[in-house]
Enzyme design. Structure first.
Site, mmCIF file in Angstrom:
data_model
loop_
_atom_site.group_PDB
_atom_site.id
_atom_site.type_symbol
_atom_site.label_atom_id
_atom_site.label_comp_id
_atom_site.label_asym_id
_atom_site.label_seq_id
_atom_site.Cartn_x
_atom_site.Cartn_y
_atom_site.Cartn_z
ATOM 1 N N ARG A 22 0.834 -1.211 0.000
ATOM 2 C CA ARG A 22 0.000 0.000 0.000
ATOM 3 C C ARG A 22 0.865 1.255 0.000
ATOM 4 N NH1 ARG A 22 -1.772 3.368 4.078
ATOM 5 N NH2 ARG A 22 -3.837 4.355 3.821
ATOM 6 N N GLY A 23 1.916 1.249 0.809
ATOM 7 C CA GLY A 23 2.811 2.400 0.853
ATOM 8 C C GLY A 23 3.467 2.665 -0.487
ATOM 9 N N GLY A 103 12.597 -11.454 2.512
ATOM 10 C CA GLY A 103 13.756 -11.728 3.338
ATOM 11 C C GLY A 103 15.041 -11.822 2.538
ATOM 12 N N ASP A 104 16.029 -12.523 3.109
ATOM 13 C CA ASP A 104 17.350 -12.530 2.470
ATOM 14 C C ASP A 104 17.352 -13.233 1.122
ATOM 15 O OD1 ASP A 104 16.962 -15.017 3.571
ATOM 16 O OD2 ASP A 104 18.834 -15.063 4.707
ATOM 17 N N THR A 126 10.152 -9.831 6.884
ATOM 18 C CA THR A 126 10.308 -11.163 7.474
ATOM 19 C C THR A 126 10.149 -11.057 8.976
ATOM 20 O OG1 THR A 126 11.873 -12.965 7.934
ATOM 21 C CG2 THR A 126 12.820 -10.820 7.449
ATOM 22 N N ASP A 128 11.684 -12.900 11.005
ATOM 23 C CA ASP A 128 12.922 -13.385 11.619
ATOM 24 C C ASP A 128 13.852 -12.264 12.088
ATOM 25 O OD1 ASP A 128 12.067 -15.971 11.081
ATOM 26 O OD2 ASP A 128 13.140 -16.085 9.177
ATOM 27 N N CYS A 187 10.416 -15.264 30.299
ATOM 28 C CA CYS A 187 10.894 -16.650 30.271
ATOM 29 C C CYS A 187 12.088 -16.826 31.209
ATOM 30 C CB CYS A 187 11.289 -17.053 28.850
ATOM 31 S SG CYS A 187 9.914 -17.067 27.699
#
Length: 320
Positions: A22-23, A103-104, A126, A128, A187
């Site tokens: 959209r951007g 991603g990469d 991504t 990640d 955690c």
């Protein structure tokens, strides 16, 4: 002079990809450019599956997860002959430049097209958070919210049963999502690929926690480090505490993007158009210290180092 651009999403989907599209579209149209959406990433580019996008094509997309253009793995794109067909399709459609969100692996495809003379801009999409040249990637904070919500729910049941829970988090070979979730989710233990790990050391840490009076514990671990079911059995055997493994899996990729991802994706999409109009090609966009930046995509992939967030790990350990 650029008159028409293409945009595609590639690789694993991430919340905020639609906001990025959209951007790109809205910013391009505001500058008088035409935009072609390419279905299913590099596969759709090779197969010449494209659609003209207007401002209404991206209406009500900013809040939607996934990618309405679709995505696909297409390892055959490594073949230069395949890429030559893709470039021919772009030229046939009158497309002057390409914006790639992914991603990469997606960046690698954009780099190869750049090397063949076709200008590309890469946007980091991504969960990640493993892309060089940027502090954060589109989708990371939404995935973090999803993981922390799951950890909160696991804590409820772990506390009720005085149980140890092992939670596998996505991230491939980057521990950022696991680290952030461990801190935000409270955690007790965290295992990431950047730091050497042994089951015995982990068990010793858990035993030390039990000796301090801990009745339950949550272990956050990045995927691919070990079989989490086997790890849970080992922990239970060595500690005598009931232990269960939970693999969050692809639920981490879905859902409506959180506001930060919407803002980041929108800013990056608009910035890609700024760069193209300024004559830049072969660049990848990032955000560093809350400022938008761009790097040479070849240099970013081949030479840039991605720093490990060691301070996050130290923080997590202090709060065990």
């Amino acid at each position: 002079m650029i008159k028409k651009i293409g945009v595609l999403t590639s690789g694993g989907d991430a919340p905020g990809m639609n906001a990025a599209i959209r951007g790109v579209v809205r910013a391009a149209l505001s500058e008088g450019l035409e935009v072609m959406g390419i279905y299913d990433g590099y596969l759709g580019l090779y197969e010449d599956r494209m659609v003209q996008l207007d401002r209404y094509s991206v209406s009500d997309m900013i809040n939607r997860g996934g990618t309405f253009l679709g995505s696909a793995r297409f390892p055959e794109f490594r073949d230069e002959n395949i890429r030559a067909v893709a470039i021919e399709n772009l030229k046939k459609r009158g497309i002057d430049a390409l914006v790639v969100i992914g991603g990469d692996g997606s960046y690698m495809g954009a780099m190869r097209l750049t090397e063949m003379g076709f200008p590309c801009i890469g946007l980091p999409g991504t969960i990640d958070n493993d892309i060089k040249g940027t502090d954060y990637t589109i989708g990371f904070f939404t995935a973090l919210s999803t993981v922390v919500e799951a950890i909160d729910r696991l804590r409820d049941t772990s506390s009720s049963h005085q149980r140890i829970s092992v939670v596998e988090v996505m991230g491939r070979y980057c521990g950022d999502l696991t680290l952030a979730a461990a801190i935000a989710g409270g955690c007790e233990f965290v295992v990431v690929p950047e730091v050497e790990f042994s089951r015995e050391d982990l068990v010793n840490e858990i035993k030390a926690g039990i000796a301090k009076g801990k009745k339950h514990a949550i272990v956050a671990i990045t995927e691919h480090m070990c079989d989490v079911d086997e790890l849970a059995h080992f922990i239970e055997k060595e500690t005598g505490r009931e232990t269960r493994a939970t693999v969050l899996g692809h639920i981490q990729r879905g859902g409506s993007p959180v506001p930060y991802d919407r803002i980041l994706a929108s800013r990056m999409g608009a910035y890609a158009i700024e760069l193209l109009l300024a004559g830049y090609g072969g660049r990848c966009v990032g955000i560093q210290n809350e400022q938008l930046v761009h790097h040479d995509i070849i240099d970013a992939i081949e030479n840039m180092k991605r720093p490990f967030k060691g301070d996050w790990l130290e923080c997590a350990k202090k709060l065990y």
